[in-house]
Motif scaffolding. Structure first.
Motif, mmCIF file in Angstrom:
data_model
loop_
_atom_site.group_PDB
_atom_site.id
_atom_site.type_symbol
_atom_site.label_atom_id
_atom_site.label_comp_id
_atom_site.label_asym_id
_atom_site.label_seq_id
_atom_site.Cartn_x
_atom_site.Cartn_y
_atom_site.Cartn_z
ATOM 1 N N TYR A 1 -48.579 -8.948 -50.151
ATOM 2 C CA TYR A 1 -47.546 -9.767 -49.547
ATOM 3 C C TYR A 1 -46.521 -10.089 -50.613
ATOM 4 C CZ TYR A 1 -50.508 -13.409 -51.528
ATOM 5 O OH TYR A 1 -51.272 -14.158 -52.370
ATOM 6 N N PHE A 2 -45.425 -10.679 -50.196
ATOM 7 C CA PHE A 2 -44.375 -11.026 -51.150
ATOM 8 C C PHE A 2 -43.852 -12.406 -50.824
ATOM 9 C CE2 PHE A 2 -42.702 -8.582 -47.637
ATOM 10 C CZ PHE A 2 -41.485 -9.143 -47.305
ATOM 11 N N ARG A 3 -43.180 -13.018 -51.795
ATOM 12 C CA ARG A 3 -42.631 -14.356 -51.592
ATOM 13 C C ARG A 3 -41.131 -14.324 -51.422
ATOM 14 N NH1 ARG A 3 -45.662 -18.738 -52.206
ATOM 15 N NH2 ARG A 3 -47.791 -18.340 -52.815
ATOM 16 N N GLY A 4 -40.499 -13.405 -52.120
ATOM 17 C CA GLY A 4 -39.053 -13.333 -52.043
ATOM 18 C C GLY A 4 -38.628 -11.890 -52.008
ATOM 19 N N PHE A 5 -37.365 -11.691 -51.735
ATOM 20 C CA PHE A 5 -36.836 -10.326 -51.672
ATOM 21 C C PHE A 5 -35.322 -10.381 -51.768
ATOM 22 C CE2 PHE A 5 -36.343 -11.943 -47.488
ATOM 23 C CZ PHE A 5 -35.163 -11.389 -47.029
ATOM 24 N N THR A 6 -34.747 -9.228 -52.056
ATOM 25 C CA THR A 6 -33.303 -9.041 -52.001
ATOM 26 C C THR A 6 -33.053 -7.731 -51.284
ATOM 27 O OG1 THR A 6 -33.070 -10.145 -54.131
ATOM 28 C CG2 THR A 6 -31.196 -8.860 -53.372
ATOM 29 N N LEU A 7 -32.088 -7.712 -50.399
ATOM 30 C CA LEU A 7 -31.780 -6.506 -49.633
ATOM 31 C C LEU A 7 -30.274 -6.264 -49.680
ATOM 32 C CD1 LEU A 7 -32.676 -4.295 -47.599
ATOM 33 C CD2 LEU A 7 -32.512 -6.040 -45.804
ATOM 34 N N ILE A 8 -29.887 -5.053 -50.062
ATOM 35 C CA ILE A 8 -28.459 -4.696 -50.107
ATOM 36 C C ILE A 8 -28.267 -3.315 -49.502
ATOM 37 C CG2 ILE A 8 -27.953 -6.095 -52.144
ATOM 38 C CD1 ILE A 8 -28.070 -3.580 -53.834
ATOM 39 N N ALA A 9 -27.016 -2.996 -49.193
ATOM 40 C CA ALA A 9 -26.657 -1.664 -48.700
ATOM 41 C C ALA A 9 -25.448 -1.186 -49.495
ATOM 42 C CB ALA A 9 -26.341 -1.713 -47.203
ATOM 43 N N CYS B 1 -22.731 8.606 -47.101
ATOM 44 C CA CYS B 1 -24.127 8.171 -47.227
ATOM 45 C C CYS B 1 -24.227 6.760 -47.782
ATOM 46 C CB CYS B 1 -24.901 9.133 -48.126
ATOM 47 S SG CYS B 1 -25.034 10.785 -47.418
ATOM 48 N N VAL B 2 -25.233 6.049 -47.290
ATOM 49 C CA VAL B 2 -25.474 4.664 -47.699
ATOM 50 C C VAL B 2 -26.924 4.539 -48.146
ATOM 51 C CG1 VAL B 2 -25.541 2.258 -46.924
ATOM 52 C CG2 VAL B 2 -23.763 3.795 -46.056
ATOM 53 N N LEU B 3 -27.140 3.752 -49.190
ATOM 54 C CA LEU B 3 -28.497 3.467 -49.656
ATOM 55 C C LEU B 3 -28.812 2.010 -49.376
ATOM 56 C CD1 LEU B 3 -28.217 5.340 -53.054
ATOM 57 C CD2 LEU B 3 -29.680 6.012 -51.158
ATOM 58 N N LEU B 4 -29.813 1.776 -48.533
ATOM 59 C CA LEU B 4 -30.320 0.423 -48.344
ATOM 60 C C LEU B 4 -31.438 0.229 -49.353
ATOM 61 C CD1 LEU B 4 -29.414 1.457 -45.274
ATOM 62 C CD2 LEU B 4 -30.128 -0.881 -44.779
ATOM 63 N N LYS B 5 -31.375 -0.870 -50.092
ATOM 64 C CA LYS B 5 -32.306 -1.081 -51.201
ATOM 65 C C LYS B 5 -32.893 -2.478 -51.147
ATOM 66 C CE LYS B 5 -29.719 1.827 -54.434
ATOM 67 N NZ LYS B 5 -29.459 1.985 -55.876
ATOM 68 N N ALA B 6 -34.178 -2.573 -51.441
ATOM 69 C CA ALA B 6 -34.842 -3.873 -51.475
ATOM 70 C C ALA B 6 -35.530 -4.093 -52.804
ATOM 71 C CB ALA B 6 -35.873 -3.960 -50.346
ATOM 72 N N SER B 7 -35.547 -5.338 -53.242
ATOM 73 C CA SER B 7 -36.393 -5.773 -54.348
ATOM 74 C C SER B 7 -37.398 -6.770 -53.801
ATOM 75 C CB SER B 7 -35.576 -6.497 -55.417
ATOM 76 O OG SER B 7 -34.689 -5.636 -56.043
ATOM 77 N N ILE B 8 -38.572 -6.755 -54.367
ATOM 78 C CA ILE B 8 -39.646 -7.659 -53.964
ATOM 79 C C ILE B 8 -39.871 -8.659 -55.087
ATOM 80 C CG2 ILE B 8 -42.152 -7.738 -53.672
ATOM 81 C CD1 ILE B 8 -41.014 -6.697 -51.226
ATOM 82 N N VAL B 9 -40.073 -9.919 -54.721
ATOM 83 C CA VAL B 9 -40.388 -10.934 -55.717
ATOM 84 C C VAL B 9 -41.776 -11.491 -55.430
ATOM 85 C CG1 VAL B 9 -39.717 -13.144 -56.715
ATOM 86 C CG2 VAL B 9 -37.964 -11.535 -55.977
ATOM 87 N N GLN B 10 -42.608 -11.476 -56.452
ATOM 88 C CA GLN B 10 -43.927 -12.086 -56.348
ATOM 89 C C GLN B 10 -44.053 -13.144 -57.429
ATOM 90 O OE1 GLN B 10 -46.276 -8.470 -56.877
ATOM 91 N NE2 GLN B 10 -47.028 -8.749 -54.806
#
Lengths: 170, 170
Positions: free
Chosen positions: B63-71, B130-139
């Motif tokens: 599981y994760f606590r935080g995240f960041t999502l961009i395109a 083309c587009v890149l959707l990207k996520a970071s996970i924060v634990q």
């Protein structure tokens, strides 16, 4: 390091079970001398009923976002309220607060980058013996997105030529 | 993993510099398939102007606590506002919000244990490619207190016999 508290250690219904679960069973991780807990005057002994300034700090460039601070009678595991010794007093409510689900413990008011927190600790009355003040440090761990990998999705405009990158998997 | 964003990557005053700093330079960490970013329908192509449900999820027991999502437009590094493509829409404001210091990015509303978040993403109008959707996970990473070590202080009652434990350093 533990990633997150696991559910394997203390009984779930024990007093303050959450923070006890944060303590790994028998795991000893050395090499974290960048974080220190200090009692004012560096005493080996406390005077019953006296108050001491307790500081938790990180040595530059280290820092922490959260923490937990408790004081236990020696040999106790913290599963009962009477395991805790003395009382903490909050100095700056913007910085530290008592833990809602474990009232003898002090924690951060808000997670933010910090290099130092201070509270007062008043020693218990006579007859308690040795006390262990203990701190846990909480940091963030970030798993970053990659240009490839499961945290990135590439989508191209429909009707445009689909230019395959060399790194794309077929 | 990166411990915390370092200050070495993007220029500090670049647009959205915080989240770019979270992206390690050239570091590729594999083995985190327990976290996935998915676009509804798993498309290779998007229809300009169409809206897609985007899900970030963790596979049990992760599981994760935080995240960041961009395109981002392909080939862009995110340092300029025009590097970002399309628009996100918040589905559940209790769960997700736009990042205050990086408005094109979506982040968590509150840090708490979660296994899934969803937002809508509306693709840009025609001509973007083309587009890149990207996520970071924060634990969270917890450095636990030990019965010995710099995060524990043992103090004994003054006037009581000082019983030295075998493990104590002289």
């Amino acid at each position: 390091f533990t990633e997150e508290p696991s559910d394997r250690a203390a009984k779930p219904d024990a007093f303050c079970s959450w923070i006890l679960r944060a303590q790994p069973q028998g795991a000893r991780k050395e090499g974290h001398s960048e974080f220190r807990l200090r009692v004012e005057g560096d005493p080996d002994n406390y005077q019953p009923g006296s108050t001491y300034r307790v500081t938790l700090y990180a040595t530059n460039p280290a820092y922490f976002r959260g923490f937990t601070l408790i004081a236990l009678k020696e040999g106790r595991n913290g599963e009962k309220e009477e395991d805790y010794a003395g009382t903490f007093q909050i100095i700056d409510e913007e910085d530290t607060q008592f833990m809602t689900n474990c009232p003898p413990a002090v924690t951060e008011s808000t997670p933010r980058r910090r290099t130092r927190i201070q509270v007062f600790w008043t020693a218990p009355s006579s007859g308690i013996g040795c006390v262990l003040l203990k701190a846990s440090i909480v940091q963030r761990k970030i798993i970053s997105f990659q240009d490839e990998g499961s945290l990135t999705k590439r989508v191209c405009e429909k009707g445009k030529p689909f230019i395959t990158k060399a790194t794309d998997k077929p």
